[in-house]
Design an enzyme around this catalytic site. Structure first.
Site, PDB file in Angstrom:
ATOM      1  N   GLY A 147       0.853  -1.184   0.000  1.00  0.00           N
ATOM      2  CA  GLY A 147       0.000   0.000   0.000  1.00  0.00           C
ATOM      3  C   GLY A 147       0.887   1.231   0.000  1.00  0.00           C
ATOM      4  N   LEU A 148       0.342   2.354   0.376  1.00  0.00           N
ATOM      5  CA  LEU A 148       1.150   3.576   0.341  1.00  0.00           C
ATOM      6  C   LEU A 148       2.401   3.421   1.183  1.00  0.00           C
ATOM      7  CD1 LEU A 148      -1.524   6.378   0.453  1.00  0.00           C
ATOM      8  CD2 LEU A 148      -0.125   5.623  -1.461  1.00  0.00           C
ATOM      9  N   ALA A 149       2.262   2.843   2.371  1.00  0.00           N
ATOM     10  CA  ALA A 149       3.423   2.718   3.244  1.00  0.00           C
ATOM     11  C   ALA A 149       4.442   1.737   2.657  1.00  0.00           C
ATOM     12  CB  ALA A 149       2.973   2.253   4.636  1.00  0.00           C
ATOM     13  N   GLY A 150       3.989   0.567   2.280  1.00  0.00           N
ATOM     14  CA  GLY A 150       4.909  -0.472   1.818  1.00  0.00           C
ATOM     15  C   GLY A 150       5.544  -0.159   0.480  1.00  0.00           C
TER      16      GLY A 150
ATOM     17  N   HIS B  49     -17.028   5.955  10.636  1.00  0.00           N
ATOM     18  CA  HIS B  49     -17.276   7.065   9.722  1.00  0.00           C
ATOM     19  C   HIS B  49     -18.778   7.288   9.577  1.00  0.00           C
ATOM     20  CE1 HIS B  49     -17.051   9.619   6.244  1.00  0.00           C
ATOM     21  NE2 HIS B  49     -15.740   9.610   6.288  1.00  0.00           N
TER      22      HIS B  49
ATOM     23  N   GLU C 177      -0.986   2.353   8.366  1.00  0.00           N
ATOM     24  CA  GLU C 177      -2.135   2.171   9.258  1.00  0.00           C
ATOM     25  C   GLU C 177      -1.881   1.083  10.303  1.00  0.00           C
ATOM     26  OE1 GLU C 177      -5.971   1.936   7.278  1.00  0.00           O
ATOM     27  OE2 GLU C 177      -6.976   1.324   9.121  1.00  0.00           O
TER      28      GLU C 177
ATOM     29  N   ARG D 183     -16.287  13.496  12.955  1.00  0.00           N
ATOM     30  CA  ARG D 183     -16.808  12.173  12.618  1.00  0.00           C
ATOM     31  C   ARG D 183     -17.426  11.445  13.805  1.00  0.00           C
ATOM     32  NH1 ARG D 183     -12.025   9.924   8.520  1.00  0.00           N
ATOM     33  NH2 ARG D 183     -12.632  11.287   6.810  1.00  0.00           N
TER      34      ARG D 183
END
Ligand SMILES: Cc1cc2nc3c(=O)[nH]c(=O)nc-3n(C[C@H](O)[C@H](O)[C@H](O)COP(=O)(O)OP(=O)(O)OC[C@H]3O[C@@H](n4cnc5c(N)ncnc54)[C@H](O)[C@@H]3O)c2cc1C
Ligand code: SF4
Ligand code: FES
Lengths: 251, 647
Positions: B52-55, B276, B435, B340
């Site tokens: 994902g974005l991190a990996g 949410h 996350e 939220r």
């Protein structure tokens, strides 16, 4: 509603596949297509039968995992949506639904409706990027980009890599997928320095993977869940020609 | 008993936050970190789980530096990680709008939004790095929205008074991930990254106290394989699917970090989950996931229900004076734009008192009629067209004509593996990014901050901090014949065999739904001691049932999706209990964690800074033993703790 399903079952890549009939009973019209398959699978498991394998993840039309050939159409009867965005209200009670995997030499079947699309990754690895390392990028606003350029780049960048274009094409060509990436990057100033190298490398890899040639039937764009327009293919051809002429000049 | 869990002060937890002024910590730290000589980097191999974005950003950046990287994901391509689904945008303190934004303001908003349960130093670094992220992404060709003059456009998001959110239509996550993915694929082409899609990590291998590798299952052949590395990064996303229904992708799971937890990595604040407010409600028992409708809709939509419970009239037949615009009524100054957690709890309260709308009475209206009257249909179309289309596609109702029906859904998990300032877990050599760590969002995450955190961790934090670890590493030769690898692989094979041999009566999904129901009812938006205790015993029962009664067909040596799910659900069934225990022990309300016993007279969350201004980090003590609680006290040197009010 009740439906008759004819589903392609194939144990693994080496075995012969065949269609198997299933009944989907008491399906609500609000159910999504994949949820309908979940219901069928739960039933199969209860009856000790192997559930139908299919790829899926986000179930909102963005990850590109899902992809089935439904009644002769990639992602089914709806326009501009992936299989996971299809709802059963698109069908009628008593309908027969034929469900097959993507069919293309470059996408071998792994099991049932699951195919191997790793060829797309290899095309990306060949040139689908801008060669910048992390760090050292100039301030993001140092390079103004017109709204038109950015919007048209975004139109092309919306591709989810699902492979429907290949499945829909009688030649199993990957032109729409490859062109979408070439166009996305060629339409932005950041992508210009490598444009020749990129298009040559991606097209070469596409050919090596065994995708068919593009004969402009436009079936790809018509079935694409993100409605990637045909103009990206025209752009790829221009980019390719440009790169070709340049490389000839160098010789 | 849970209530008597032993706690000891910080003890084992050293956050490694550098000394000095907040603004100087990261700069000084970077300077002090040891470097690995460029020629030596290729001698180190780093394992990255998750793309994902991190990996993806970490794997690409580390490979660019010269390390040998192996990257893994369970999807068929790295590009399909759940980050792809993020819609709204990414924050950065660029102050391009000249509206008073700054690194300090982004830092402050994030700390306050998190209800003062995050670590100051980490959050400040995140705000600093937010600027570099935007630069990096633009250089990669991410087509962020622009203004006519060619400069970048911004929008506003909840919890902030400045406009600092960058976006690419409604597909920001997709475009950011494709940027990181293309950087990753470039390295794959250069052979500095070896990519393993359709591989699921099933255990961490620890040799002499350090993380030295993993055990994976090849999801096509079933092969159980060891992989060896000098450091290991877990970038495996959130665990919202413990609730079965959530906005997360179906495959999102806790397995990687759960197995790490069971090997000794502490799990921090597991009960901090974000619910949410604007999602499409459940339509039937077949429901497999919930779809998020962007929070931007609350800018123009008005939330209401009928004043009469169980009102069967169509919305247009309910006259104005019989409608309750409950957010506007209760929070006159923030109205429909309360944060939220507040919006979610209030919607639940209406539904719980029988005022829910729709056939199943499980939603509240989000009505655009006034906005359409005021702004014209064209304006609304331009702003929200794609969201309205998405809503219509799913519900077959036209929100231009009838109000949307919305209800809260589980969306994000702030909790995760405990990490220090270097993003290292309590196991040396094992890092957690994105996350799946706990570090930056406290008890509540602000919109558009998860994408920022994932990319900050991957592009700009880990490339520095990992050097500090590797430079000091005494490297002993370890190979796959090492007993630790043999044992871990053996255990994985055993548990796969076990799952296949039970041959019970319930499907994995059935059991997962049972767990999800308990989590939602008892560990959801409103929590109390009685419900939480009940949840703990119910989850235990479901877990026992699972191990006696689950039905997983087929074999290991093939693509077996039931088997994959079974392994993940087995872990959720353990995690669920820890979430409930953490929620039970935290006798205060903060952010997304609302304990009904601890609220103000106006029914708002009541924090207890005196007793709970700490990170709760849980240590696994064995399958049948109580986990041990460790506390990292949170020290606030720069911000003052205040009670949030949105009246
Ligand atoms: C619908 C939706 C909308 C959102 N919108 C926004 C937004 O607008 N702005 C914002 O900031 N945030 C948003 N978020 C939150 C944000 O998208 C996520 O928090 C973030 O993308 C997580 O990124 P990640 O890299 O940590 O993990 P992920 O993207 O979840 O990636 C996890 C990776 O780990 C791999 N993996 C997991 N387990 C294993 C295993 N055992 N073995 C091998 N691989 C494994 C997966 O294959 C995947 O590659 C949204 C979330 C949702 C659900
Ligand atoms: S071009 Fe369209 S059909 Fe082809 S992979 Fe991309 S999104 Fe799918
Ligand atoms: S499951 Fe992600 S696009 Fe269909």
């Amino acid at each position: 509603m009740n439906l008759h399903l004819k589903v392609w079952r194939q144990k693994n890549k080496n075995s012969q596949g065949r269609f198997v009939n299933y009944e989907a009973k008491d399906i609500s019209t609000d159910t999504s297509f994949l949820e309908m398959l979940d219901v069928v699978n739960e039933d199969l498991i209860k009856k000790d039968e192997d559930p139908i394998a299919f790829d899926h993840d986000c179930r909102e039309g963005i990850c590109g995992s899902c992809g089935m050939y439904i009644n002769g159409r990639a992602h089914g009867p709806q326009k501009g949506g992936a299989t996971c965005q299809l709802h059963m209200r698109s069908f009628k009670d008593g309908d027969t639904i034929v469900i097959e995997p993507w069919r293309a030499k470059a996408f071998p079947v792994i099991k049932d409706l699951v195919v191997d699309r790793s060829a797309f990754d290899r095309i990306m690895a060949a040139g689908g990027f801008i060669s910048v390392n992390t760090g050292g990028a100039p301030d993001a606003n140092a390079l103004p980009i017109s709204k038109e350029e950015q919007e048209s780049a975004m139109d092309a960048a919306a591709c989810i890599g699902c492979g429907a274009c290949v499945a829909a094409c009688k030649n199993a060509s990957a032109m729409l997928f490859v062109s979408a990436k070439v166009a996305h990057l060629a339409r932005l100033p950041q992508g210009k320095p490598e444009r020749e190298k990129r298009v040559m490398a991606m097209v070469a890899q596409m050919e090596e993977e065994g995708f068919g040639a593009c004969t402009n039937t436009e079936a790809c764009s018509a079935e694409c869940p993100k409605e990637i327009p045909m103009d990206v293919i025209a752009q790829l051809r221009r980019e390719y020609f440009r790169a070709f002429v340049k490389s000839e000049e160098k010789v | 008993m849970v209530n008597e869990v032993k706690s000891r002060p910080t003890g084992k937890l050293d956050s490694k936050v550098p000394a000095g002024k907040l603004e100087e910590k990261w700069t000084n730290h970077k300077f002090k970190l040891k470097l690995v000589n460029p020629a030596n980097k290729r001698k180190y191999s780093i394992i990255v789980i998750g793309t994902g974005l991190a990996g993806a950003s970490a794997a690409a950046s580390l490979a660019e530096l010269g390390y040998q990287v192996k990257a893994f994901c369970f999807q068929d391509s790295a590009r399909r990680a759940h980050s792809i689904a993020a819609q709204g945008g990414i924050n950065a303190a660029k102050n391009y709008q000249n509206d008073g934004d700054s690194v300090y303001r982004l830092f402050y908003d994030t700390i306050k939004g998190g209800d003062y349960r995050a670590r100051e130093a980490n959050v400040y670094r995140l705000a600093e790095l937010s600027m570099n992220i935007i630069d990096q992404c633009v250089a990669q060709g991410v087509p962020f929205a622009r203004e006519y003059g060619g400069l970048l456009d911004n929008r506003s998001f909840g919890g902030a008074q400045v406009s600092r959110t960058f976006y690419a239509r409604g597909q920001t996550g997709q475009q950011l991930l494709l940027g990181a993915y293309s950087a990753l694929m470039r390295q794959v082409g250069l052979k500095t990254v070896e990519m393993f899609p359709r591989h699921e990590m099933l255990d961490v291998v620890i040799v002499e106290g350090r993380a030295r590798g993993i055990i994976t299952r090849n999801m096509i052949t079933g092969e159980i394989e060891p992989h060896i590395g000098d450091a290991l990064l877990l970038c495996t996303g959130g665990y919202s699917n413990a609730y079965f229904l959530s906005t997360n992708a179906k495959g999102s799971n806790v397995t990687a970090i759960w197995r790490a937890y069971k090997k000794g990595a502490f799990f921090a604040n597991p009960c901090f989950t974000q619910i949410h407010p604007t999602c499409i409600p459940v339509t039937g028992h077949y429901q497999s996931k919930l779809t998020l409708m962007s929070e931007s809709l609350r800018n123009d939509g008005r939330v209401w229900v009928s004043k009469i419970p169980a009102d069967k009239r169509k919305p247009d037949q309910i006259p104005e004076e019989e409608r309750d615009y409950f957010l506007e009524r209760k929070y006159p100054s923030f109205g429909n734009l309360v944060p939220r957690d507040v919006a979610s709890r209030n919607a639940k309260e209406q539904v719980d008192t029988g005022k829910g709308v729709g056939e199943r009475m499980n939603a509240v209206y989000l009505d655009f009629a006034d906005a359409i009257k005021r702004l014209g249909i064209q304006d609304i179309k331009e702003k929200y067209g794609n969201l309205f289309d998405m809503y219509k596609r799913i519900t077959d109702e036209d929100p231009y004509k009838v109000p949307m029906r919305i209800y809260p859904a589980v969306h994000y998990t702030m909790g995760g593996l405990w990490v220090d300032y270097n993003l290292m877990t309590t196991i040396p050599g094992l890092y957690a990014l994105g996350e799946c760590n706990f570090s930056d969002h406290g008890a509540n995450r602000l919109g558009a901050s998860a994408l920022m955190q994932g990319l900050a961790d991957g592009y700009f934090v880990i490339p520095y901090t990992i050097g500090g670890y590797l430079a000091d590493l005494k490297r002993d030769k370890v190979d796959e014949n090492h007993p630790a690898f043999k044992e871990a692989a053996g255990n994985v094979k055993e548990s796969v065999k076990k799952l296949l041999s039970i041959k019970g009566k319930k499907t994995v999904d059935e059991l997962h739904r049972e767990l999800g129901q308990v989590m939602w009812d008892n560990v959801g938006m409103g929590r109390n001691e009685k419900d939480l205790k009940e949840a703990i015993s119910r989850i235990k029962e479901i877990r026992e049932d699972f191990w006696k009664n689950v039905k997983v067909l087929g074999e290991n040596e093939e693509l077996n999706q039931s088997l994959e799910k079974a392994g993940r659900v087995a872990d959720f069934l353990e995690l669920g209990e820890l979430i409930a225990k953490d929620a039970l022990h935290r006798k205060e309300s903060c952010g997304g964690h609302f304990r009904e016993e601890y609220q103000t007279e106006e029914n708002e969350a009541k924090r207890d800074d005196e007793n709970f201004a700490y990170v709760a980090a849980w240590e696994f003590k064995g399958d049948n033993a109580e986990p041990e609680l460790h506390k990292e006290e949170l020290v606030f040197e720069n911000v003052q703790l205040t009670q949030r009010s949105y009246k």
